[in-house]
Design an enzyme around this catalytic site. Structure first.
Site, PDB file in Angstrom:
ATOM      1  CB  CYS A   1      -0.945  -0.029   0.986  1.00  0.00           C
ATOM      2  SG  CYS A   1      -2.007  -1.417   1.335  1.00  0.00           S
TER       3      CYS A   1
ATOM      4  CG  HIS B   1      -3.144   3.342   2.025  1.00  0.00           C
ATOM      5  ND1 HIS B   1      -3.552   2.882   0.799  1.00  0.00           N
ATOM      6  CD2 HIS B   1      -3.338   2.389   2.968  1.00  0.00           C
ATOM      7  CE1 HIS B   1      -4.037   1.663   0.847  1.00  0.00           C
ATOM      8  NE2 HIS B   1      -3.830   1.280   2.131  1.00  0.00           N
TER       9      HIS B   1
ATOM     10  CG  ASN C   1      -6.652  -0.818   1.447  1.00  0.00           C
ATOM     11  OD1 ASN C   1      -5.901  -0.448   0.503  1.00  0.00           O
ATOM     12  ND2 ASN C   1      -6.166  -1.405   2.530  1.00  0.00           N
TER      13      ASN C   1
HETATM   14  N1  ACO Z   1     -18.725  -8.512   9.406  1.00  0.00           N
HETATM   15  C1  ACO Z   1     -19.282  -8.773  10.659  1.00  0.00           C
HETATM   16  N2  ACO Z   1     -18.348  -9.222  11.652  1.00  0.00           N
HETATM   17  C2  ACO Z   1     -17.230  -9.182  11.480  1.00  0.00           C
HETATM   18  C3  ACO Z   1     -16.381  -9.033  10.369  1.00  0.00           C
HETATM   19  C4  ACO Z   1     -17.460  -8.703   9.363  1.00  0.00           C
HETATM   20  N3  ACO Z   1     -17.033  -8.327   7.927  1.00  0.00           N
HETATM   21  N4  ACO Z   1     -15.281  -9.187  10.375  1.00  0.00           N
HETATM   22  C5  ACO Z   1     -15.059  -9.225  11.613  1.00  0.00           C
HETATM   23  N5  ACO Z   1     -16.284  -9.392  12.070  1.00  0.00           N
HETATM   24  C6  ACO Z   1     -16.293  -9.775  13.654  1.00  0.00           C
HETATM   25  C7  ACO Z   1     -15.369 -10.662  14.365  1.00  0.00           C
HETATM   26  O1  ACO Z   1     -15.682 -12.107  14.034  1.00  0.00           O
HETATM   27  C8  ACO Z   1     -15.442 -10.512  15.715  1.00  0.00           C
HETATM   28  O2  ACO Z   1     -16.512 -11.047  16.419  1.00  0.00           O
HETATM   29  P1  ACO Z   1     -16.715 -11.719  17.832  1.00  0.00           P
HETATM   30  O3  ACO Z   1     -16.296 -10.471  18.559  1.00  0.00           O
HETATM   31  O4  ACO Z   1     -17.770 -12.268  18.018  1.00  0.00           O
HETATM   32  O5  ACO Z   1     -15.277 -12.687  17.572  1.00  0.00           O
HETATM   33  C9  ACO Z   1     -15.672  -8.755  15.793  1.00  0.00           C
HETATM   34  O6  ACO Z   1     -16.339  -8.753  14.561  1.00  0.00           O
HETATM   35  C10 ACO Z   1     -14.640  -7.996  16.024  1.00  0.00           C
HETATM   36  O7  ACO Z   1     -13.590  -8.384  15.043  1.00  0.00           O
HETATM   37  P2  ACO Z   1     -12.164  -7.909  15.229  1.00  0.00           P
HETATM   38  O8  ACO Z   1     -11.278  -8.218  14.255  1.00  0.00           O
HETATM   39  O9  ACO Z   1     -11.679  -7.556  16.609  1.00  0.00           O
HETATM   40  O10 ACO Z   1     -12.634  -6.133  14.805  1.00  0.00           O
HETATM   41  P3  ACO Z   1     -11.984  -4.791  14.656  1.00  0.00           P
HETATM   42  O11 ACO Z   1     -12.551  -3.896  15.685  1.00  0.00           O
HETATM   43  O12 ACO Z   1     -10.393  -5.095  14.942  1.00  0.00           O
HETATM   44  O13 ACO Z   1     -12.040  -4.364  13.273  1.00  0.00           O
HETATM   45  C11 ACO Z   1     -11.046  -4.206  11.338  1.00  0.00           C
HETATM   46  C12 ACO Z   1     -11.488  -5.048  12.283  1.00  0.00           C
HETATM   47  C13 ACO Z   1     -12.136  -3.338  10.530  1.00  0.00           C
HETATM   48  C14 ACO Z   1     -10.100  -5.083  10.149  1.00  0.00           C
HETATM   49  C15 ACO Z   1      -9.796  -3.418  11.962  1.00  0.00           C
HETATM   50  O14 ACO Z   1      -8.933  -3.995  12.979  1.00  0.00           O
HETATM   51  C16 ACO Z   1      -9.165  -2.458  11.060  1.00  0.00           C
HETATM   52  O15 ACO Z   1      -9.504  -1.620  10.551  1.00  0.00           O
HETATM   53  N6  ACO Z   1      -7.928  -2.646  11.104  1.00  0.00           N
HETATM   54  C17 ACO Z   1      -6.810  -1.855  10.135  1.00  0.00           C
HETATM   55  C18 ACO Z   1      -6.474  -2.910   9.070  1.00  0.00           C
HETATM   56  C19 ACO Z   1      -6.718  -2.178   7.679  1.00  0.00           C
HETATM   57  O16 ACO Z   1      -7.044  -1.262   7.319  1.00  0.00           O
HETATM   58  N7  ACO Z   1      -5.925  -3.208   6.889  1.00  0.00           N
HETATM   59  C20 ACO Z   1      -5.792  -2.530   5.419  1.00  0.00           C
HETATM   60  C21 ACO Z   1      -4.675  -3.223   4.978  1.00  0.00           C
HETATM   61  S1  ACO Z   1      -3.194  -2.455   5.621  1.00  0.00           S
HETATM   62  C22 ACO Z   1      -3.270  -1.153   4.936  1.00  0.00           C
HETATM   63  O17 ACO Z   1      -3.608  -0.744   3.911  1.00  0.00           O
HETATM   64  C23 ACO Z   1      -2.266   0.023   5.820  1.00  0.00           C
END
Ligand code: ACO
Length: 321
Positions: free
Chosen positions: A115, A248, A278
Site C-alpha cells: 500500500c 492511503h 482499500n
Molecule cells: N462483518 C461482521 N462481523 C465481522 C466482520 C465482518 N466483515 N469481520 C469481523 N467480524 C467480527 C469478528 O468475528 C469479531 O466477532 P466476535 O467478537 O464475535 O469474535 C468482531 O467482528 C470483532 O472483530 P475484530 O477483528 O476484533 O474487529 P476490529 O474492531 O479490530 O475491526 C478491522 C476489524 C476493521 C479490520 C480493524 O481491525 C481495522 O480496520 N484494522 C486495520 C486494517 C486495515 O485497514 N488493513 C488494510 C490493509 S493495511 C493497510 O492498507 C495499511
C-alpha cells in the site's frame, strides 16, 4: 537545477460499484452496518475475470497522459506500483509500455511496497528526473486485490477493492516535489502478508491475504502521523501550510486518527475509501485524481501524500501541485 512536477493525473475503476449489501447477497457473513461502522467503506469495484492489473493501469495511464498533454512516446520512464502483477514476469510496467504502443524508450519496472507502493514509486521517479537521466515519468498504482482475498474470511474480504491511478511526472524549472521520506521495517511482515509463492507448477504456502487487523491499525496510525511530520520538517513547513492531506485509503478511522495527530481538519483530507475500499497502491493516485477532477486540488496547492502497507513499509511525499 532540475525539479519534478506532476503534469497530469488519471484513474480507472473497473465495472460498477459493489456495495456491502451486494456482498451480503453473494453470501458473505457481514452487514452494511458492521463494515461502515468499522471502516467507512460503503462500496468497492471488482475486476471481471480476465482483466489484469496492466489493463487497469493502461486506462488510468491514458487519462493521465491526456491530462498532461504529452504523447505516450515522450514517456521515458514507467514505474508501476503493484502487489498483484499480471505475471511473475515480465513486469506490469513492461506490459503497460507495450499496451501504450511505446518501444525501447527508457526504463520500465515495477515497485513492490504494497500500500506504500505509489509513494515509493513517485519518490523513485523524482530521483530519476532530478538526476537528469529521464524527463517524463509515468507513475502508476494498479491493483486487483480481489484475486488474493480469501472470500471466506469476512475480516479481510470486505476491506479491499480493485482500481488504478496514474500521474505523469515531468522535469520542471520550478519545484514540484518538495520532500519525501521512505521507510521499511521487515520485522512486521507477519501482521499483513500473502505468505505464498509458486514452485514447480504449484502454489506453495498460503496464496491469500492474512492480516492482524488491530496490530495493523495501531501501526498505521503511528507511522502515518510520524512520516507526514518528517516531510513537513524537511521542507521547513507545518500542517498549517498543507492544503490537502491525501492518505492511503485503508479505513476512515485510520485517516481520521492521522488527521487528528497532524492537527488537520477532515475538510482538508481527501477520502475515497467509502466508494473504493482499500485499493492498496492505487488508492492514493485514485484519490488524487478524483480531487483534481472535481476541482478541490488546484495548481499551486501543497499536498501531503502518504502511505503505509505490508512489509511493513511507509512513506510520504510533500509536493506543490
Ligand atoms: N462483518 C461482521 N462481523 C465481522 C466482520 C465482518 N466483515 N469481520 C469481523 N467480524 C467480527 C469478528 O468475528 C469479531 O466477532 P466476535 O467478537 O464475535 O469474535 C468482531 O467482528 C470483532 O472483530 P475484530 O477483528 O476484533 O474487529 P476490529 O474492531 O479490530 O475491526 C478491522 C476489524 C476493521 C479490520 C480493524 O481491525 C481495522 O480496520 N484494522 C486495520 C486494517 C486495515 O485497514 N488493513 C488494510 C490493509 S493495511 C493497510 O492498507 C495499511
Amino acid at each position: 537545477m532540475i525539479y519534478a512536477r506532476i503534469a497530469g493525473t488519471g484513474s480507472y475503476l473497473p465495472g460498477q460499484p459493489v456495495t456491502n449489501a451486494d456482498l451480503v447477497a453473494r453470501g458473505i457473513d457481514t452487514s452494511d452496518e458492521w463494515v461502515v461502522g468499522r471502516t467507512g467503506i460503503h462500496a468497492r469495484h471488482l475486476a471481471e475475470a480476465g482483466v489484469s492489473a496492466s489493463d487497469l493501469a493502461y486506462e488510468a495511464a491514458l487519462r493521465a497522459i491526456d491530462a498532461a498533454a504529452v504523447q505516450a512516446d515522450e514517456i521515458d520512464l514507467i514505474i508501476v506500483a503493484t502487489s498483484t502483477p499480471d505475471y511473475i514476469f515480465p513486469s506490469t510496467a513492461a506490459l503497460l509500455q507495450s499496451k501504450l504502443g511505446v518501444r525501447n524508450n527508457g526504463a520500465a519496472f515495477d515497485v513492490q511496497a504494497v500500500c506504500s507502493g505509489f509513494v515509493y514509486a513517485l519518490s523513485i521517479a523524482e530521483k530519476f528526473i532530478r538526476s537528469g537521466s529521464h524527463r517524463k515519468a509515468l507513475v502508476v498504482g494498479s491493483e486487483i486485490f480481489s484475486r488474493i482475498l480469501d472470500w471466506s474470511d469476512r475480516g479481510t474480504c470486505v476491506l479491499f477493492g480493485d482500481g488504478a491511478g496514474a500521474v505523469v511526472l515531468e522535469a520542471a524549472d520550478e519545484p514540484g516535489l518538495l520532500a519525501s521520506a521512505l521507510h521499511a521495517d521487515g520485522s512486521y511482515n507477519p501482521i499483513l502478508c500473502v505468505p505464498g509463492g509458486v514452485a514447480g507448477g504449484a502454489v506453495t504456502g498460503d496464496p491469500f491475504l492474512r492480516m492482524d487487523g488491530q496490530a495493523v491499525f495501531k501501526f498505521a496510525v503511528r507511522v502515518l502521523g510520524e512520516v507526514a511530520g518528517e516531510v513537513l520538517d524537511e521542507a521547513g513547513l507545518t500542517s498549517e501550510d498543507v492544503d490537502w492531506l491525501i492518505p492511503h485509503q485503508a479505513n476512515v478511522r485510520i485517516i481520521q486518527a492521522t488527521a487528528k495527530r497532524l492537527g488537520l481538519p477532515m475538510e482538508r483530507v481527501i477520502t475515497t475509501v467509502g466508494e473504493h475500499g482499500n485499493t492498496s497502491a492505487a488508492s492514493i493516485p485514485l484519490a488524487l485524481d478524483k480531487a483534481v477532477r472535481d476541482g478541490r486540488v488546484q495548481r499551486g496547492h501543497r499536498l501531503v501524500l502518504e502511505g503505509v502497507g505490508g512489509g511493513f513499509t511507509w512513506g510520504a511525499v510533500l509536493l506543490a501541485f
